[in-house]
Design a protein around this motif. Structure first.
Motif, PDB file in Angstrom:
ATOM      1  N   THR A  93       0.839  -1.202   0.000  1.00 52.86           N
ATOM      2  CA  THR A  93       0.000   0.000   0.000  1.00 52.86           C
ATOM      3  C   THR A  93       0.870   1.247   0.000  1.00 52.86           C
ATOM      4  N   LEU A  94       1.862   1.265   0.872  1.00 51.05           N
ATOM      5  CA  LEU A  94       2.773   2.402   0.970  1.00 51.05           C
ATOM      6  C   LEU A  94       3.475   2.648  -0.362  1.00 51.05           C
ATOM      7  N   LEU A  95       3.998   1.592  -0.960  1.00 42.02           N
ATOM      8  CA  LEU A  95       4.758   1.760  -2.199  1.00 42.02           C
ATOM      9  C   LEU A  95       3.866   2.095  -3.384  1.00 42.02           C
ATOM     10  N   ALA A  96       2.665   1.569  -3.408  1.00 41.80           N
ATOM     11  CA  ALA A  96       1.735   1.930  -4.478  1.00 41.80           C
ATOM     12  C   ALA A  96       1.379   3.412  -4.387  1.00 41.80           C
ATOM     13  N   ILE A  97       1.221   3.904  -3.190  1.00 43.79           N
ATOM     14  CA  ILE A  97       0.910   5.330  -3.003  1.00 43.79           C
ATOM     15  C   ILE A  97       2.111   6.189  -3.389  1.00 43.79           C
ATOM     16  N   ILE A  98       3.297   5.776  -2.964  1.00 44.81           N
ATOM     17  CA  ILE A  98       4.500   6.528  -3.328  1.00 44.81           C
ATOM     18  C   ILE A  98       4.660   6.554  -4.842  1.00 44.81           C
ATOM     19  N   ASP A  99       4.429   5.424  -5.484  1.00 46.41           N
ATOM     20  CA  ASP A  99       4.505   5.358  -6.948  1.00 46.41           C
ATOM     21  C   ASP A  99       3.441   6.257  -7.576  1.00 46.41           C
ATOM     22  N   ASN A 100       2.255   6.250  -7.012  1.00 44.26           N
ATOM     23  CA  ASN A 100       1.141   7.015  -7.569  1.00 44.26           C
ATOM     24  C   ASN A 100       1.333   8.518  -7.427  1.00 44.26           C
ATOM     25  N   ILE A 101       2.026   8.962  -6.388  1.00 41.88           N
ATOM     26  CA  ILE A 101       2.250  10.408  -6.244  1.00 41.88           C
ATOM     27  C   ILE A 101       3.562  10.832  -6.901  1.00 41.88           C
ATOM     28  N   ASP A 102       4.112   9.921  -7.708  1.00 43.79           N
ATOM     29  CA  ASP A 102       5.234  10.229  -8.579  1.00 43.79           C
ATOM     30  C   ASP A 102       6.548  10.444  -7.845  1.00 43.79           C
ATOM     31  N   GLU A 103       6.927   9.469  -7.063  1.00 47.59           N
ATOM     32  CA  GLU A 103       8.238   9.424  -6.430  1.00 47.59           C
ATOM     33  C   GLU A 103       8.907   8.107  -6.824  1.00 47.59           C
ATOM     34  N   PRO A 104       9.190   7.912  -8.135  1.00 48.16           N
ATOM     35  CA  PRO A 104       9.645   6.599  -8.586  1.00 48.16           C
ATOM     36  C   PRO A 104      11.005   6.160  -8.026  1.00 48.16           C
ATOM     37  N   GLU A 105      11.903   7.097  -7.773  1.00 47.24           N
ATOM     38  CA  GLU A 105      13.219   6.710  -7.260  1.00 47.24           C
ATOM     39  C   GLU A 105      13.115   6.110  -5.863  1.00 47.24           C
ATOM     40  N   ILE A 106      12.361   6.782  -4.995  1.00 46.53           N
ATOM     41  CA  ILE A 106      12.160   6.278  -3.633  1.00 46.53           C
ATOM     42  C   ILE A 106      11.426   4.944  -3.681  1.00 46.53           C
ATOM     43  N   CYS A 107      10.401   4.885  -4.491  1.00 43.27           N
ATOM     44  CA  CYS A 107       9.591   3.678  -4.617  1.00 43.27           C
ATOM     45  C   CYS A 107      10.427   2.502  -5.115  1.00 43.27           C
ATOM     46  N   LEU A 108      11.296   2.749  -6.048  1.00 40.90           N
ATOM     47  CA  LEU A 108      12.135   1.698  -6.616  1.00 40.90           C
ATOM     48  C   LEU A 108      13.082   1.123  -5.560  1.00 40.90           C
ATOM     49  N   ILE A 109      13.706   1.980  -4.799  1.00 39.94           N
ATOM     50  CA  ILE A 109      14.624   1.528  -3.739  1.00 39.94           C
ATOM     51  C   ILE A 109      13.881   0.672  -2.720  1.00 39.94           C
ATOM     52  N   GLU A 110      12.742   1.172  -2.269  1.00 40.42           N
ATOM     53  CA  GLU A 110      11.991   0.460  -1.228  1.00 40.42           C
ATOM     54  C   GLU A 110      11.365  -0.829  -1.753  1.00 40.42           C
ATOM     55  N   SER A 111      10.908  -0.819  -2.997  1.00 40.94           N
ATOM     56  CA  SER A 111      10.327  -2.032  -3.579  1.00 40.94           C
ATOM     57  C   SER A 111      11.377  -3.128  -3.703  1.00 40.94           C
ATOM     58  N   ASN A 112      12.569  -2.757  -4.123  1.00 34.10           N
ATOM     59  CA  ASN A 112      13.647  -3.741  -4.210  1.00 34.10           C
ATOM     60  C   ASN A 112      14.001  -4.304  -2.841  1.00 34.10           C
ATOM     61  N   LEU A 113      13.937  -3.463  -1.819  1.00 41.72           N
ATOM     62  CA  LEU A 113      14.182  -3.941  -0.458  1.00 41.72           C
ATOM     63  C   LEU A 113      13.134  -4.978  -0.047  1.00 41.72           C
ATOM     64  N   VAL A 114      11.867  -4.696  -0.344  1.00 41.36           N
ATOM     65  CA  VAL A 114      10.796  -5.622   0.025  1.00 41.36           C
ATOM     66  C   VAL A 114      10.939  -6.935  -0.744  1.00 41.36           C
ATOM     67  N   VAL A 115      11.270  -6.851  -2.026  1.00 43.46           N
ATOM     68  CA  VAL A 115      11.464  -8.066  -2.823  1.00 43.46           C
ATOM     69  C   VAL A 115      12.601  -8.895  -2.224  1.00 43.46           C
ATOM     70  N   LYS A 116      13.660  -8.229  -1.813  1.00 43.60           N
ATOM     71  CA  LYS A 116      14.784  -8.932  -1.179  1.00 43.60           C
ATOM     72  C   LYS A 116      14.321  -9.637   0.101  1.00 43.60           C
ATOM     73  N   LYS A 117      13.509  -8.953   0.902  1.00 44.61           N
ATOM     74  CA  LYS A 117      12.999  -9.556   2.147  1.00 44.61           C
ATOM     75  C   LYS A 117      12.100 -10.754   1.842  1.00 44.61           C
TER      76      LYS A 117
END
Length: 164
Positions: A83-107
């Protein structure tokens, strides 16, 4: 989310939830509350405050991942993350979203879990498109497509209804 469509009351209520749950060390509730405040500020077009509270929500997500989880707690953390990352992506913060999404995928991979992995691959692909890395995005979309058979529904699809 909003009390009688009043963002100020919403922000106050989320702050009360944060204060109440800090003594209980309940990062999920605190993280959701920070996310709620960020959305209220976003609705008020206050970009700087929105980013500040999104960063606080991300911080709580990181704390959640540092803790040992039971299966249900892990799933709650993943649902909060998507939810957090979808919102970050939706409000157009792709760099932050990309870093955090990769972290979650790693986890997820460290936990040998496929839970919502397809959704995170789709978010990563969307972020990569926004930063003009279309070929790399296609790889993530293909990986997401390959995971299609593992899920009967998508949390990201449910969230997209919220934004439309």
């Amino acid at each position: 989310m909003f009390v009688n469509h009043n963002q100020d009351d919403s922000i106050s209520n989320f702050n009360l939830a944060i204060n109440k749950h800090q003594t209980r060390d309940n990062q999920i509730v605190i993280g959701w509350s920070y996310l709620g405040i960020a959305l209220a500020y976003h609705d008020l077009n206050l970009r700087k405050q929105t980013k500040c509270y999104l960063k606080l929500a991300i911080k709580e997500l990181h704390i959640c991942f540092q803790k040992k989880h039971k299966v249900d707690e892990f799933r709650q953390t993943i649902r909060f993350a998507i939810t957090l990352l979808a919102i970050i992506d939706n409000i157009d913060e792709p760099e932050i979203c990309l870093i955090e999404s990769n972290l979650v995928v790693k986890k997820l991979k460290q936990s040998h879990s496929f839970y919502c992995l397809r959704d995170f691959y789709n978010i990563i692909g969307d972020c990569l498109i926004k930063i003009n890395q279309k070929e790399k995005a296609a790889e993530y979309f293909n990986q997401a497509e390959q995971l299609q058979g593992l899920y009967s529904y998508s949390n990201l699809e449910k969230l997209s209804l919220f934004f439309n």
